[in-house]
Design a protein around this motif. Sequence first.
Motif, PDB file in Angstrom:
ATOM      1  N   LEU A  57      -0.553   2.106  -2.327  1.00 41.09           N
ATOM      2  CA  LEU A  57      -0.548   2.379  -1.107  1.00 41.09           C
ATOM      3  C   LEU A  57       0.150   1.194  -0.144  1.00 41.09           C
ATOM      4  CD1 LEU A  57      -1.315   4.068   1.579  1.00 41.09           C
ATOM      5  CD2 LEU A  57      -3.617   3.249   1.432  1.00 41.09           C
ATOM      6  N   TYR A  58       1.076   1.618   0.559  1.00 42.00           N
ATOM      7  CA  TYR A  58       1.748   0.433   1.310  1.00 42.00           C
ATOM      8  C   TYR A  58       1.255   0.449   2.922  1.00 42.00           C
ATOM      9  CZ  TYR A  58       4.743  -0.664  -2.506  1.00 42.00           C
ATOM     10  OH  TYR A  58       5.185  -0.844  -3.754  1.00 42.00           O
ATOM     11  N   THR A  59       1.082  -0.684   3.351  1.00 39.85           N
ATOM     12  CA  THR A  59       0.481  -0.887   4.387  1.00 39.85           C
ATOM     13  C   THR A  59       0.935  -1.956   5.030  1.00 39.85           C
ATOM     14  OG1 THR A  59      -1.329  -0.541   5.792  1.00 39.85           O
ATOM     15  CG2 THR A  59      -1.722  -1.882   3.749  1.00 39.85           C
ATOM     16  N   SER A  60       0.667  -2.463   6.659  1.00 39.23           N
ATOM     17  CA  SER A  60       1.184  -3.359   7.077  1.00 39.23           C
ATOM     18  C   SER A  60       0.467  -3.841   8.397  1.00 39.23           C
ATOM     19  CB  SER A  60       2.637  -3.442   7.433  1.00 39.23           C
ATOM     20  OG  SER A  60       3.119  -4.111   8.397  1.00 39.23           O
ATOM     21  N   SER A  61       0.680  -4.834   8.960  1.00 36.43           N
ATOM     22  CA  SER A  61      -0.038  -5.138  10.285  1.00 36.43           C
ATOM     23  C   SER A  61       0.766  -4.617  11.400  1.00 36.43           C
ATOM     24  CB  SER A  61      -0.298  -6.628  10.376  1.00 36.43           C
ATOM     25  OG  SER A  61       0.941  -7.264  10.326  1.00 36.43           O
ATOM     26  N   VAL A  62       1.753  -3.810  11.083  1.00 39.96           N
ATOM     27  CA  VAL A  62       2.435  -3.244  12.391  1.00 39.96           C
ATOM     28  C   VAL A  62       1.605  -2.484  13.290  1.00 39.96           C
ATOM     29  CG1 VAL A  62       4.040  -1.024  12.657  1.00 39.96           C
ATOM     30  CG2 VAL A  62       4.673  -3.043  10.894  1.00 39.96           C
ATOM     31  N   ASP A  63       0.483  -1.820  12.686  1.00 36.70           N
ATOM     32  CA  ASP A  63      -0.383  -1.102  13.450  1.00 36.70           C
ATOM     33  C   ASP A  63      -1.678  -1.716  13.264  1.00 36.70           C
ATOM     34  OD1 ASP A  63      -0.656   1.799  15.253  1.00 36.70           O
ATOM     35  OD2 ASP A  63      -2.494   1.045  14.241  1.00 36.70           O
ATOM     36  N   ASP A 112      12.084  -0.503   5.552  1.00 37.50           N
ATOM     37  CA  ASP A 112      12.327  -0.989   4.166  1.00 37.50           C
ATOM     38  C   ASP A 112      11.003  -0.261   3.267  1.00 37.50           C
ATOM     39  OD1 ASP A 112      14.428  -2.510   4.648  1.00 37.50           O
ATOM     40  OD2 ASP A 112      13.048  -4.454   4.688  1.00 37.50           O
ATOM     41  N   THR A 113       9.978   0.149   4.095  1.00 40.05           N
ATOM     42  CA  THR A 113       9.029   0.564   3.349  1.00 40.05           C
ATOM     43  C   THR A 113       8.553   2.068   3.564  1.00 40.05           C
ATOM     44  OG1 THR A 113       8.039  -1.595   3.335  1.00 40.05           O
ATOM     45  CG2 THR A 113       6.511   0.375   2.976  1.00 40.05           C
ATOM     46  N   TRP A 114       8.535   2.096   5.162  1.00 35.43           N
ATOM     47  CA  TRP A 114       8.209   3.644   5.785  1.00 35.43           C
ATOM     48  C   TRP A 114       9.019   4.783   5.209  1.00 35.43           C
ATOM     49  CZ3 TRP A 114      10.575   6.217   9.967  1.00 35.43           C
ATOM     50  CH2 TRP A 114       9.896   7.131  10.264  1.00 35.43           C
ATOM     51  N   MET A 115       9.052   5.658   4.739  1.00 33.41           N
ATOM     52  CA  MET A 115       9.873   6.783   4.217  1.00 33.41           C
ATOM     53  C   MET A 115      10.730   6.309   3.171  1.00 33.41           C
ATOM     54  SD  MET A 115      11.253   8.792   7.531  1.00 33.41           S
ATOM     55  CE  MET A 115      12.010  10.343   6.541  1.00 33.41           C
TER      56      MET A 115
END
Lengths: 499, 320
Positions: free
Chosen positions: A346-352, A386-389
């Motif tokens: 699962l790819y996640t980030s502090s974007v949100d 680079d990650t989303w979609m």
Amino acid sequence: MRSRFTGRFMACLLLLSACAGLAQAATLRLAYDAGFGGAESLDPYSPTRFFFTTQAMYNRLVRQEDDGSAGPDLATSWSVSGDARTWTFHLRDGVRFHSGKLLSAQDVVYSLYHALDPERGSPVRSTLKIMDRIEAVDRLTVRIHLKSAHADLPLLLLDQRCGIIPEGSADSIERTGDGTGPFRLVENDPEGVTVLEANPGYWEGPPGVERVEIVAIPDQVAQIQAMLAGQIDYLPSINRRQLKLFENHPGYIVQTIRTGHWPGMVMRTDMVPFDDPNVRRAMRMVVDREDMVRLVLGEGGGEPSCDTPVWAGDKYHAQRHCPQDVGQAKALLSEAGYPDGIDVDLYTSSVDKSFVSMAEVYQNQAASAGIRVKIHQVPADGYWTDTWMQEPFVATRWNQRPADQILNEAFRSGAAWNETYWHNAQFDRALDRARKEVNEKRRRELYVRTQQLLYDDGGALIPFHLNVNRVFSSKLRNLPPETELFVRWQYIGKTENEE
Amino acid sequence: MLKILVRRLVSALFTLAFVAVVVFAVAEALPGDACTAYLGRLAQGERLDNCRASLDLDQPAAKRFVHWARDLAQGDLGNSLKRKKPIEEIVGPRFRNTVILGTVAALIGIPLAIVLGVFAGVYRDKIPDFVISGVSLLAMTIPEFVIATLLIFVFAISFQWFPAVTILPTDAGIREILPNIVLPVITLAFVMTAHILRITRASVIDAMHSEYVKMATLKGVPFRRVVFRHMLPSALLPTINIVALTIAWLLSGVVVIEKVFNYPGLGTLIIQSIFDRDLPLVQAIALMFALIYIAVNLIADLLVILLNPKLRSQVSGEGG
């Protein structure tokens, strides 16, 4: 005799002071974050529109009713042809712009073409592009011809940007702000204090306050301080921790408002292992949504959702119950060929700010069904490119959109932002039919059907819709708990202190 | 005298040029370019091409630097990416506001610091010294944003005497600004006073123990006269440099204070421009800060030379 006189005298005094209190110019002060850094435009269609100001200065053809439908505003009534391709709007007579000009069908035609002008780059253009030709039939009648059928055109025109501007104003409107709304411009100072005053000739009658001051305070903590010090009356958005400063305080009213914003986790239905609908269902079934709301957002921070992007305030929202079902999830995984559980990345980030905690809660809940989630936290920079979609299982987020719009933009086969790469012919057909269906009850059934398909087969795990919190002074009246998009500024009143 | 002035000016210019090179090079060294940084999720297609064209990003870096430096020298700071306006227009009123805030704080803080420092130094180890030194140590150790928050809590929220945050039109005049900046000025002056006061005190203590003060006292010169005529002039000289350093410190302090109080100055602007990834604006403000820093230090050095009889005579070559 004398005491009666005294009594009357006192009553008179009281009345007088009450009147004096009311007669004082009531000013509503609200803080905003100056998000466009001074490039705020008074053109409601602009990509950098000055949100609060344009909300108070313009009217749309329609306005949001309590049940989520479109009610009359500048248009008093409308009708649609049987094929849902031609719409006729009848305008309110005697409405004037702030400049004094009388509203006519020409202004509406002009405004809608302004929205479609690619040079202006209005964000609402993509929604309104289905309009083919707009014509003024007579002084107060506008006819809109669509390229393809759409039985809910008034819902599209509810968009916050669709304010009506006077004919020929495209180049000046960003400075003049000449609308028909309850407030008119005094001073435009997006990085300082923008001042509006009541439009005395407003067609619904004079607004509840004399002046509105929109104060730029970019820093959220500074906004809270200004609120606590009594420098502003209205703070449109605060977080849950800050809410505690104002709760149970007689000077403030806090409101929690449901919205259609959602973060979620999406699986690419074209990639292993998520190309198997059973895996997707199992992945979604292991979630205890109420728990997730509590852990990620805090009590009351959101409303659990059963993987539908259509929020509860939308009239096409499909009501459903979806409790955690670990047993069923295990069975589905077994059936899909993973009897010993499954490993997913699962790819996640502090974007949100909710992405990371959402992933962690999911990791824990999914473990109960043998789903071993490995979390990859990637840099916020470049997340959306680079990650989303790109990766098979990623965190995402969407802002509130009407049912038809979100279903088409995020889930229709081949849509640019179809982040689950989902292709479902039944779903697409139902969407097409819904647009053509002029019978409202049948249209609702179709939209409910699309959400059922998403629940059964889709790749999006939508655990909840977000609530937002706002706080305002208890001196303010008539501010119902509705989203900022549909606040009716004209009805807000304010009781001033007699000091 | 003139020679030293010229030498100082030239070295200041060199420093500024060096800073300009560094500011430009740092921006170049970042991954991607100014346009990809600014556009983020939207960095593609026509939008990206237009942005790059507007900044001449297709040109080699050396060439762009020359252009940039030439424009700078002519006072042209370029355009902000986010605000789509010439940077001079954006920075002008902000610069003025920061100067107002800093000047008012300095006008209050510096004299106060010197008076208190002399007082503490002259009455060393007595009660006034304990109180003054104690409070100044506190002021130096507590971060300024904590002091600011405390002041806001007490005077803006509990008593509601002063506004908590600055709410001002962009073109507000100084008379409009002053009542709004009571708390930020107190915060800045408080911290600034502490630093200058410590140095003044130490310097006064040194001077009080010097031979010439002892001699004057032994000769029966009245205490007041010893302090004001003999001790102070030499004791205060070292404080000029520390005042300059403190004013320079003000620049960084002001960034934090402006943010806490929502003051529309250069500090809040640089924070926002970093947040917006608006590189041309960040570069311009960084340069302005450097310019102020260099200018203040230059002035302080020259003042010291002017006021110090020893240095003065050295310069004019009359022996030493």
